[in-house]
Structures are given as structure tokens and as C-alpha cells.
Scaffold this active site. Structure first.
Site, short mmCIF file in Angstrom:
data_model
loop_
_atom_site.label_atom_id
_atom_site.label_comp_id
_atom_site.label_asym_id
_atom_site.label_seq_id
_atom_site.Cartn_x
_atom_site.Cartn_y
_atom_site.Cartn_z
NE ARG A 125 9.68 12.47 3.39
CZ ARG A 125 10.40 11.75 2.60
NH1 ARG A 125 11.66 12.01 2.48
NH2 ARG A 125 9.85 10.79 1.91
N GLY B 98 12.82 13.66 9.32
CA GLY B 98 12.06 14.78 8.79
C GLY B 98 12.71 15.46 7.60
CG ASP C 115 0.40 6.67 3.51
OD1 ASP C 115 0.05 5.53 3.15
OD2 ASP C 115 1.58 7.02 3.56
P1 AMP Z 1 6.07 7.93 2.16
O1 AMP Z 1 6.42 6.50 1.96
O2 AMP Z 1 7.12 8.90 1.72
O3 AMP Z 1 4.74 8.28 1.61
O4 AMP Z 1 6.00 8.15 3.74
C1 AMP Z 1 5.25 7.36 4.63
C2 AMP Z 1 5.25 7.99 5.99
O5 AMP Z 1 6.59 8.10 6.48
C3 AMP Z 1 4.70 9.41 6.05
O6 AMP Z 1 4.06 9.57 7.28
C4 AMP Z 1 5.92 10.25 5.96
O7 AMP Z 1 5.74 11.52 6.50
C5 AMP Z 1 6.92 9.45 6.77
N1 AMP Z 1 8.30 9.72 6.38
C6 AMP Z 1 8.93 9.34 5.24
N2 AMP Z 1 10.20 9.77 5.23
C7 AMP Z 1 10.40 10.44 6.39
C8 AMP Z 1 11.50 11.13 6.96
N3 AMP Z 1 12.67 11.21 6.36
N4 AMP Z 1 11.31 11.72 8.17
C9 AMP Z 1 10.13 11.64 8.80
N5 AMP Z 1 9.06 11.01 8.32
C10 AMP Z 1 9.19 10.41 7.12
MG MG Z 2 3.55 9.62 1.64
#
Ligand code: AMP
Ligand code: MG
Length: 522
Positions: free
Chosen positions: A105, A137, A271
Site C-alpha cells: 500500500r 492498499g 521488512d
Molecule cells: P506492515 O505490518 O505495515 O509493515 O505491513 C506488512 C506487509 O503487509 C507489507 O507488505 C505491507 O505492504 C502489507 N500491508 C499492510 N497493510 C496493507 C494494506 N492495507 N493493503 C495492502 N497491503 C498491506
Molecule cells: Mg512494513
């Protein structure tokens, strides 16, 4: 806006292999570092706030063309020269290899020249990408306010971090189940334009190593060195090792700053580890209020507390091991990588002790300092004691009157009634030890106070403060947010007009969602 359009360019996409597929559909991407993707057109973008400091760094002199600014930084209009893209990365989440993740996203617009070098601009919450997996996203206002405020606050605290240029409402509604307990509700959609020299993460290297795509892995490492570690010159094994060493040092520096200000990231997956040692991905982060090494704000991690405050330095090492594994195919020798990891293990303790000395206003190093710090940590947990208030008030400590210590830091105790008997004894012994130690210092009290107030912030973005800004923002009132934004630009200054924020967490916030409990739902 300066010489509009802003001049976009992007070596990341011009020098590294692209995903050949162009349709915006979820997929496993191979032999590529990114996928081209257009942001979603927001229903009705409107600007909530822009950071004057970031505008200046990017050479955006004013907002005279606010519509154009909103169009670009909400993803409504793709600026000339920009070819938006999402990065491919993988990661270890909560200790397990999770495979491909990627910018699900976040959509990068590219780089613009600015003060301090080229800056990459990235829209977080700008719609689906090939990496969106089962999500939409998008981002909600709640989490976007948190990211926007905290990234700028961290910068002003002197903590390496990604920055934020703007916070925008998208005009779309976004469905979220905040606590993952079967209660989804619509929330306002928002977009933050994040800014950093680069958004490359440990996971960008890990995914290529996992795919055994050594050619692309080498290309990405060479690219990263060429653009972000250019002093390392020739791409060869020695440079790769020097690169890894530098990443380990930068990551150490970052995490020691976190410990200094009481920041808990909450989701230190690989990540979410920047290759530049920047704090990145402000999700369920939080600030220590009562000092507690066991605390994490992230409810998703409440069972194991993997990412609690006290383990953050160790978790950076764990993440560095994963990066070492990813770089191994280019180095083909375990020992020099292991040496760097061992060095981290050794140095992180030293760095933390040095940091603690600075918090205590000690200019010199003495053998007894370690004990002084350990006993302080015990005292801080004897009864709930606010970390920020404690250190800030401690700067007025008079070594000639250690018996006044408890009264001096009294505001920091959540239950002052508990400061008697054994608890008071613990504190009094510590103050006596501290007084003894201070007598060995040459610096004057004034010098010490000044030094301590430059490392112990008076104002941090406490969880309840962010939540108050969010509650008002949900109603269309951005005053609290703006007030906090202004105050947090000078976290070490006295700022008497903001004195009301120099206070313990109010009781209503103790167990409130958003204040003490946060999930990854954003
Ligand atoms: P995060 O925990 O925010 O670091 O995200 C972990 C993974 O989930 C990453 O690949 C993000 O891009 C994906 N992600 C988190 N929230 C969303 C969302 N609302 N839509 C799409 N991908 C998401
Ligand atoms: Mg992240």
C-alpha cells in the site's frame, strides 16, 4: 510550487530490473526489484497538513497551488517525470520467514533533488499493488496521523527516521476491524507522503536471496552501495562486508536512540528494517510511560512480546543475522559476517551504557557506572515511574541533598502512595549512589543540567496524545494535531505554553484502545 512540475527521476527503476508484468494484480514477482503501478484515484483528496520543514528540504517554497499539491501527493495526478512503482521485498515476521511482502500500500513517485541530496517520495495508502496480498492498499486517518506526527517528532528528537511531507484525506471510506475481533467499521481514508533518501529494507535483499536470484541480489547490493554508501567504492567482497558492517552500526545507533527516548517500534520484522538505519513503518508503535522493559504496545504481539522495549537491541541483532544470511551468497564466507555480528553484540552494550551515562549527565566513564544503571533500572520498576518525567526532572538533582531525590522526581510516580518502605529505600539508596558518583564529575551543575536536557526530551508523542489528535481529527478538527506537531519540533525546549503536555498519562488512557493497545490494523 517550485519550478513546477517537481523534477522527478529515479535511479532505482532505471538501474534495477523491473517486473515485466504491468497489470495491477497480485502475483509472485521474480527476477525484479519492483513493479510499475499507478496510484488509485482518490474520491476527493484534501490536504490536512504539510510539514514546512520537509517542504523546505524539497524546495517546495509555498502552498500557493494547494490543489496541485493535493493532487500530486494524494495520487490523483502523476507528476511529470514520475513513473510510480512498488518495491518487491520479503521479510521475517515475528521470527518466521514470510516470503514475498512488498509495498502493498505504498507507491513510490520517485526522487527529487533537495537539500541534503535526492529524496524519494512515497505515498502510503495510495491503493493496491501486486504486493497487496489480501488487503486493500489503503490507510486510515487514525494510523496516518500517527505516522505523520511521529516521523517528524522522531526527526526532531534526533532519531534517524523516514520523514513525512504531507497528510491528506483521500475522501474514500476504508473498512477496518481495529482489534481483529469481528467488529469492522468504516473509517476515513488518508494518504501520507513519506520521504527518505531510500526506502530499501533488509527484506529487499532477503527476497532475492530466498529466490536464489544472485544476479539481481548483486545488482541491488551494488546499487545500494553506489547510491547510499558511495564511499565504499568498488563492488567486491570487501566492500560488501564493509557495507554490512556499516548497516549494523547504523542500526545499532538507531536502536540505542529508541532506548534513549523510550520508543517501542512494535513490529521489528525484517521488512520494517531500513538498510539506512532509519526508523521506518510507524504502525503499532508506542512510548514508554511507566518504565517497563516488558512493555509492547502491539496487541498482535501480546502473547510473546517479542518486540518489547527491553529486547529491541537484541532483535536488531536477530534481524542483522537474517541480512547476513541474505548477503552470504555474495561473500561466501561465514566468519567475517559472524565477526561483524559478534562486534554488534559487544558494542551494543557499550553504546547503551554510554547512552545511559548521557541521560544521567555523566561526562566521564567510571567502572561503577554499570551498577548505577542496573540499580536505577530496578528502582524505576519498584513502583510505576514515568520515564520521560523522571529523567527530565532528574536534571535538577543536587548531589549535596540526595535525600531530596524522591521529592524532586515525585511527579513521575503514578502511585505516589507506594513510595514508602522498601520502595522508598530502593530509591533513596539509588539517589545516594548517584550523588556519590556525581561528586566524581568535574562539570558544574549548570553544565550537567544543560547536557541532560539535551538528551532527555521534555515532550514526546505519548500514545494518548496521538489518540486525542486522532479523535479530534476524525471529527474534522485538526487543532490538537497541529498543536502537537508544533510542540514536537522542539522536544528538548521548555516551551512553557505547552506545559500541560509535560504530564503523566491520564488514568482514562491506561487501558484504552489506541493509547495502550494497538494492533497492526491500519
Ligand atoms: P506492515 O505490518 O505495515 O509493515 O505491513 C506488512 C506487509 O503487509 C507489507 O507488505 C505491507 O505492504 C502489507 N500491508 C499492510 N497493510 C496493507 C494494506 N492495507 N493493503 C495492502 N497491503 C498491506
Ligand atoms: Mg512494513
Amino acid at each position: 510550487m517550485k519550478s513546477h512540475p517537481l523534477d522527478f527521476f529515479e535511479p532505482f527503476t532505471s538501474e534495477l530490473p523491473a517486473d515485466k508484468e504491468l497489470v495491477n494484480e497480485r502475483r509472485q514477482v521474480r527476477n525484479a526489484c519492483f513493479s510499475y503501478v499507478e496510484p488509485k484515484t482518490p474520491a476527493n483528496p484534501s490536504l490536512i497538513h504539510a510539514s514546512p520543514e520537509m517542504m523546505q528540504l524539497l524546495g517546495i517554497s509555498n502552498l500557493h497551488d494547494e490543489k496541485r499539491f493535493s493532487d500530486i501527493f494524494s495520487g490523483a495526478v502523476t507528476p511529470e517525470g514520475s513513473k510510480p512503482y512498488a518495491m518487491c521485498y520479503g521479510g521475517h515476521q515475528f521470527g518466521n520467514w514470510a516470503g514475498q511482502l512488498g509495498d502493498g500500500r505504498a507507491i513510490n513517485l520517485g526522487k527529487v533533488e533537495g537539500v541534503g541530496g535526492p529524496w524519494t517520495l512515497q505515498l502510503k495508502g495510495a491503493g493496491e499493488t501486486p504486493y497487496s496480498r489480501n488487503a486493500d492498499g489503503l490507510a486510515v486517518l487514525r494510523s496516518s496521523v500517527r505516522e505523520y506526527l511521529c516521523s517528524e517528532a522522531m526527526h526532531h528528537l534526533g532519531v534517524p527516521t523516514t520523514r513525512a511531507l504531507s497528510l491528506m484525506l483521500s475522501g474514500d471510506s476504508v473498512l477496518r476491524d481495529i482489534l481483529y475481533n469481528g467488529n469492522p467499521a468504516y473509517e476515513k481514508g488518508a494518504i501520507v507522503c513519506r520521504v527518505a533518501p531510500s526506502f530499501i529494507r533488509f527484506g529487499n535483499f532477503e527476497i532475492l536471496a530466498a529466490q536464489k536470484d544472485i544476479t539481481t541480489l548483486r545488482a541491488l547490493v551494488d546499487y545500494t552501495i553506489r547510491h547510499h554508501f558511495s564511499h565504499l567504492v568498488a563492488p567486491n567482497k570487501a566492500a560488501y562486508l564493509a557495507f554490512f558492517k556499516e548497516v549494523s552500526l547504523r542500526s545499532m545507533e538507531m536502536v540505542v536512540h529508541w532506548q534513549r527516548v523510550g520508543f517501542v517500534h512494535g513490529v521489528m520484522n525484517t521488512d520494517n528494517m531500513s538498510i539506512l538505519g532509519l526508523t521506518i513503518d510507524y504502525g503499532p508503535y508506542g512510548w514508554l510511560e511507566g518504565y517497563d522493559p516488558e512493555w509492547t504496545p502491539n496487541t498482535t504481539d501480546s502473547a510473546h512480546k517479542r518486540y518489547r522495549y527491553g529486547t529491541q537491541p537484541e532483535l536488531v541483532l536477530w534481524n542483522l543475522v537474517q541480512l547476513a544470511n541474505a548477503l552470504y551468497p555474495l561473500i561466501e564466507a561465514v566468519e567475517p559476517l559472524q565477526d561483524i555480528l559478534d562486534e554488534y553484540r559487544k558494542q551494543v552494550g557499550v553504546a547503551q551504557l554510554d547512552m545511559m551515562r548521557s541521560k544521567l549527565g555523566l561526562f566521564e566513564a567510571k567502572p561503577e557506572d554499570e551498577e548505577l544503571v542496573t540499580t536505577l533500572e530496578t528502582a524505576l520498576q519498584a513502583t510505576e515511574t514515568d520515564m520521560t518525567l523522571f529523567y527530565r526532572t532528574l536534571s535538577q538533582f543536587d548531589p549535596d541533598s540526595p535525600e531530596m531525590g524522591i521529592a524532586l522526581v515525585g511527579e513521575a510516580f503514578y502511585s505516589p502512595g507506594e513510595v514508602k518502605g522498601a520502595v522508598a529505600d530502593t530509591w533513596n539508596s539509588w539517589f545516594a549512589l548517584y550523588a556519590q558518583r556525581l561528586r566524581k564529575e568535574l562539570a558544574t551543575k549548570e553544565k550537567r543540567t544543560e547536557h541532560m536536557n539535551a538528551v532527555n526530551p521534555k515532550y514526546v508523542l505519548r500514545n494518548y496524545m496521538a489518540q486525542m489528535a486522532i479523535d479530534a481529527a476524525e471529527e474534522g478538527d485538526y487543532d490538537v494535531m497541529k498543536e502537537l506537531f508544533t510542540m514536537l519540533k522542539k522536544p528538548y525546549d521548555e516551551q512553557p505554553s505547552f506545559q500541560k503536555w509535560f504530564a503523566k498519562r491520564p488514568e482514562w488512557a491506561r487501558n484504552k484502545v489506541g493509547c495502550s493497545m494497538l494492533s497492526c490494523s491500519s
